[in-house]
Design an enzyme around this catalytic site. Structure first.
Site, PDB file in Angstrom:
ATOM      1  N   GLU A 155     -33.960 -20.657 -10.078  1.00  0.00           N
ATOM      2  CA  GLU A 155     -34.036 -21.523 -11.268  1.00  0.00           C
ATOM      3  C   GLU A 155     -34.552 -20.808 -12.516  1.00  0.00           C
ATOM      4  O   GLU A 155     -35.470 -21.292 -13.177  1.00  0.00           O
ATOM      5  CB  GLU A 155     -34.893 -22.758 -10.954  1.00  0.00           C
ATOM      6  CG  GLU A 155     -34.336 -23.547  -9.779  1.00  0.00           C
ATOM      7  CD  GLU A 155     -35.217 -24.712  -9.335  1.00  0.00           C
ATOM      8  OE1 GLU A 155     -36.201 -25.021 -10.020  1.00  0.00           O
ATOM      9  OE2 GLU A 155     -34.905 -25.314  -8.300  1.00  0.00           O
ATOM     10  N   ASN A 208     -30.494 -18.345  -6.921  1.00  0.00           N
ATOM     11  CA  ASN A 208     -30.308 -19.747  -6.544  1.00  0.00           C
ATOM     12  C   ASN A 208     -30.667 -20.662  -7.716  1.00  0.00           C
ATOM     13  O   ASN A 208     -31.700 -20.470  -8.366  1.00  0.00           O
ATOM     14  CB  ASN A 208     -31.261 -20.023  -5.362  1.00  0.00           C
ATOM     15  CG  ASN A 208     -31.050 -21.344  -4.688  1.00  0.00           C
ATOM     16  OD1 ASN A 208     -29.926 -21.678  -4.308  1.00  0.00           O
ATOM     17  ND2 ASN A 208     -32.125 -22.107  -4.498  1.00  0.00           N
ATOM     18  N   HIS A 220     -27.909 -30.513  -5.749  1.00  0.00           N
ATOM     19  CA  HIS A 220     -28.608 -31.804  -5.777  1.00  0.00           C
ATOM     20  C   HIS A 220     -27.745 -32.722  -6.640  1.00  0.00           C
ATOM     21  O   HIS A 220     -27.878 -32.732  -7.863  1.00  0.00           O
ATOM     22  CB  HIS A 220     -30.020 -31.642  -6.356  1.00  0.00           C
ATOM     23  CG  HIS A 220     -30.907 -30.814  -5.490  1.00  0.00           C
ATOM     24  ND1 HIS A 220     -31.297 -31.217  -4.234  1.00  0.00           N
ATOM     25  CD2 HIS A 220     -31.452 -29.588  -5.676  1.00  0.00           C
ATOM     26  CE1 HIS A 220     -32.072 -30.286  -3.693  1.00  0.00           C
ATOM     27  NE2 HIS A 220     -32.175 -29.285  -4.542  1.00  0.00           N
ATOM     28  N   GLU A 227     -28.844 -26.484  -1.103  1.00  0.00           N
ATOM     29  CA  GLU A 227     -29.823 -27.588  -1.058  1.00  0.00           C
ATOM     30  C   GLU A 227     -29.124 -28.935  -1.194  1.00  0.00           C
ATOM     31  O   GLU A 227     -29.609 -29.845  -1.882  1.00  0.00           O
ATOM     32  CB  GLU A 227     -30.870 -27.423  -2.180  1.00  0.00           C
ATOM     33  CG  GLU A 227     -31.554 -26.056  -2.174  1.00  0.00           C
ATOM     34  CD  GLU A 227     -32.689 -25.918  -3.189  1.00  0.00           C
ATOM     35  OE1 GLU A 227     -33.115 -26.936  -3.765  1.00  0.00           O
ATOM     36  OE2 GLU A 227     -33.152 -24.787  -3.389  1.00  0.00           O
ATOM     37  N   ASP A 260     -27.816 -32.485  -1.408  1.00  0.00           N
ATOM     38  CA  ASP A 260     -28.077 -33.913  -1.187  1.00  0.00           C
ATOM     39  C   ASP A 260     -27.334 -34.676  -2.270  1.00  0.00           C
ATOM     40  O   ASP A 260     -27.025 -34.125  -3.331  1.00  0.00           O
ATOM     41  CB  ASP A 260     -29.575 -34.275  -1.118  1.00  0.00           C
ATOM     42  CG  ASP A 260     -30.437 -33.705  -2.225  1.00  0.00           C
ATOM     43  OD1 ASP A 260     -29.933 -33.505  -3.348  1.00  0.00           O
ATOM     44  OD2 ASP A 260     -31.635 -33.468  -1.966  1.00  0.00           O
TER      45      ASP A 260
HETATM   46  O1  G2I Z   1     -37.234 -30.092  -6.071  1.00  0.00           O
HETATM   47  C1  G2I Z   1     -36.255 -29.997  -5.110  1.00  0.00           C
HETATM   48  C2  G2I Z   1     -35.898 -28.543  -4.802  1.00  0.00           C
HETATM   49  C3  G2I Z   1     -35.235 -27.910  -5.997  1.00  0.00           C
HETATM   50  N1  G2I Z   1     -34.868 -26.541  -5.717  1.00  0.00           N
HETATM   51  C4  G2I Z   1     -35.916 -25.686  -5.222  1.00  0.00           C
HETATM   52  C5  G2I Z   1     -36.612 -26.318  -4.035  1.00  0.00           C
HETATM   53  O2  G2I Z   1     -37.681 -25.510  -3.609  1.00  0.00           O
HETATM   54  C6  G2I Z   1     -37.097 -27.706  -4.371  1.00  0.00           C
HETATM   55  O3  G2I Z   1     -37.749 -28.203  -3.191  1.00  0.00           O
HETATM   56  C7  G2I Z   1     -38.786 -29.100  -3.393  1.00  0.00           C
HETATM   57  C8  G2I Z   1     -39.371 -29.505  -2.044  1.00  0.00           C
HETATM   58  O4  G2I Z   1     -38.374 -30.111  -1.251  1.00  0.00           O
HETATM   59  C9  G2I Z   1     -40.491 -30.511  -2.270  1.00  0.00           C
HETATM   60  O5  G2I Z   1     -41.141 -30.802  -1.027  1.00  0.00           O
HETATM   61  O6  G2I Z   1     -39.784 -28.534  -4.169  1.00  0.00           O
HETATM   62  C10 G2I Z   1     -40.767 -29.490  -4.510  1.00  0.00           C
HETATM   63  C11 G2I Z   1     -41.726 -28.896  -5.518  1.00  0.00           C
HETATM   64  O7  G2I Z   1     -41.065 -28.683  -6.737  1.00  0.00           O
HETATM   65  C12 G2I Z   1     -41.492 -29.948  -3.254  1.00  0.00           C
HETATM   66  O8  G2I Z   1     -42.400 -30.972  -3.579  1.00  0.00           O
HETATM   67  C13 G2I Z   1     -43.718 -30.750  -3.233  1.00  0.00           C
HETATM   68  C14 G2I Z   1     -44.533 -31.873  -3.834  1.00  0.00           C
HETATM   69  O9  G2I Z   1     -44.407 -31.813  -5.252  1.00  0.00           O
HETATM   70  C15 G2I Z   1     -45.951 -31.731  -3.435  1.00  0.00           C
HETATM   71  O10 G2I Z   1     -46.674 -32.840  -3.909  1.00  0.00           O
HETATM   72  C16 G2I Z   1     -46.072 -31.617  -1.921  1.00  0.00           C
HETATM   73  O11 G2I Z   1     -47.393 -31.376  -1.549  1.00  0.00           O
HETATM   74  O12 G2I Z   1     -43.848 -30.739  -1.825  1.00  0.00           O
HETATM   75  C17 G2I Z   1     -45.174 -30.503  -1.421  1.00  0.00           C
HETATM   76  C18 G2I Z   1     -45.205 -30.332   0.094  1.00  0.00           C
HETATM   77  O13 G2I Z   1     -44.656 -31.453   0.715  1.00  0.00           O
END
Ligand code: G2I
Length: 464
Positions: free
Chosen positions: A165, A206, A242, A270, A272
């Site tokens: 990103e 990515n 996404h 990724e 969805d």
């Molecule tokens: O935002 C969706 C994805 C976009 N592309 C890059 C990916 O790395 C990203 O993944 C998401 C995770 O699936 C989420 O799980 O990235 C988020 C952060 O930007 C993740 O969210 C975080 C929450 O913000 C936190 O509060 C939480 O503690 O996930 C953490 C672990 O569950």
């Protein structure tokens, strides 16, 4: 494309997939096969097409056995959803912690799944200390991070999302801490460091909103092109995907192709497809069509190496917490039932949910039975069979038979009268739907139980 791990497994999977594919045409009195192949998984179907089909996962869910039962069996690839990011892997400067990510990699290895590493350089989920690193030191800090993280997983990941990103929607560079303190060269430097740390991993750039042709994907395209010209080691691009219901970019396949033509692999990393919740049948159908479109676009380009969903169950998706009122973006529901989107991917990957058999009687009458699995969930399924009069004269009754070879049962059945003897199911017409004009059809349905494999049987129709 990258050499897949577990070659023998994939060849086996291809054979399994082939065994359940195809329309059957049988003569009268041909018995149904005595055993059916197990229904293939998405991973097996993808492998038969030289691709992988995977899911992202996160550590908390590894304690949920209903979740891991699906994660460990349905997919042949896993992406570490969170715990390789800096806040977990280098929580304080120079102190590396691989405890959580190691658990995910161990899970994948135990289930013969390849791993995509995610991600070495990203502006998000950075621990605070990174912002305090003096500008003159950040390149060294970034190189050291990559050397340690990619070095730790050397030989254990097939792909790394090296940089994630880095572009804004208009194609300019995102003003991340790396961009601001290192400058434009940080991306190339990250790729060089990753190559040195793990020479066999395929190195990916990515991003999101780069699935169609637009200003952002143009910027990515120009970067990849210049990296290739300069010999900067890049092997692939990840299109996160996404997506929004009904809005798969019309240029998706063309965009995949233009990157492939630059000499890099492409992965859907990724996937969805979110909707306003709650779900309904119309939204589910649109979502299934969208998943089918994305899968077909990848299959249409040889260098599109695989598809990863961003977790697989609607109960474990990032969407509802970031987009209130939206969700239901994945291929399993909260209770791990397969959704129409699952079956769309399954069919796009070459799996079949239908068989048609034709029989012809001596007197010129004939009928076909088209057997369809219309829904499956843990422990059960719904099937339906359409009977068609294929003869030249009206028929006054029909009988459909099939064999339940994997311990399934048929329970409640409508629009027909069923009897079961051992594994054999016989369904005769009800008193109102036996009479069919030439080319006329009628459909009966049923629900049943299954303990796992639920392959589509060969259902044979005979006229009364
Ligand atoms: O935002 C969706 C994805 C976009 N592309 C890059 C990916 O790395 C990203 O993944 C998401 C995770 O699936 C989420 O799980 O990235 C988020 C952060 O930007 C993740 O969210 C975080 C929450 O913000 C936190 O509060 C939480 O503690 O996930 C953490 C672990 O569950």
């Amino acid at each position: 494309m990258s050499a897949p791990a577990g070659r023998a497994r994939r060849v086996l999977a291809a054979a399994t997939a082939a065994a359940v594919t195809g329309t059957l045409a049988v003569g009268m009195a041909v018995a149904a096969p005595s055993s059916e192949a197990a229904a293939p998984t998405l991973g097996q179907l993808a492998a038969a097409k030289g691709r992988y089909f995977g899911s992202a996962t996160d550590n908390p869910t590894l304690n949920n056995s209903a979740y891991t039962a699906v994660l460990g069996s349905e997919f042949d690839q896993i992406t570490v959803g969170n715990t390789q990011k800096w806040m977990y892997s280098e929580p304080s400067r120079g102190r590396f912690d691989f405890t959580q990510a190691d658990q995910i990699v161990a899970f994948a290895q135990a289930h013969d799944q390849i791993v995509r590493g995610h991600t070495l350089v990203w502006h998000n989920q950075l621990p605070d200390w990174v912002n305090g690193v003096p500008a003159g030191e950040l390149l060294g800090v970034m190189r050291n991070h990559i050397a340690n993280v990619a070095g730790h997983y050397r030989g254990k990941v097939v792909h790394w999302d090296v940089v994630n990103e880095a572009f804004e929607e208009d194609g300019t560079r995102r003003q991340s801490v790396f961009q601001q303190k290192i400058g434009d060269s940080y991306i190339a430097e990250a790729f060089k460091a990753a190559r040195a740390a793990d020479p066999n991993a395929k190195l990916y750039y990515n991003d999101y909103n780069v699935e169609g042709i637009n200003a952002k994907s143009d910027a990515m395209y120009n970067m990849v092109k210049s990296f290739k010209q300069q010999g900067i080691p890049i092997d692939g691009v990840g299109l996160q995907a996404h997506l929004i219901l009904g809005q798969v970019p019309g240029t998706l396949q063309q965009n995949i192709k233009r990157f492939a033509d630059l000499g890099v692999d492409v992965a859907i990393t990724e996937l969805d497809i979110r909707m306003r919740t709650p779900r309904d049948a119309a939204k589910d159908a649109q979502q299934a069509a969208d998943y089918r479109t994305v899968t077909n676009a990848c299959l249409a380009v040889t260098r599109c190496v695989g598809i990863t969903v961003w977790d697989f169950s609607d109960g474990y998706s990032w969407i509802p917490s970031v987009f209130p009122g939206e969700g239901a973006a994945l291929i399993y529901d909260e209770n791990f039932n397969k959704k129409p989107s699952y079956w769309a991917v399954y069919e796009a990957l070459g799996g079949t949910t239908t068989t048609t058999t034709t029989t012809t009687g001596n007197n010129g009458t004939g009928c076909t039975a088209t057997y369809r699995v219309v829904g499956q969930w843990n422990g059960g399924y719904q099937g339906e069979v359409t009977v068609r009069n294929t003869g030249a004269v009206r028929i006054t009754g029909w009988t459909v038979k099939w064999t339940l070879a994997q311990g399934q049962t048929v329970g409640s059945l409508w629009n027909g009268v069923s009897t079961t003897s051992g594994q054999e199911v016989t369904v005769r017409n009800a008193n109102y739907n036996g009479n069919l004009a030439p080319n006329g059809t009628t459909t009966f349905g049923f629900t049943g139980s299954s303990t796992g494999a639920n392959p589509v049987p060969t259902a044979v129709c005979t006229t009364a």
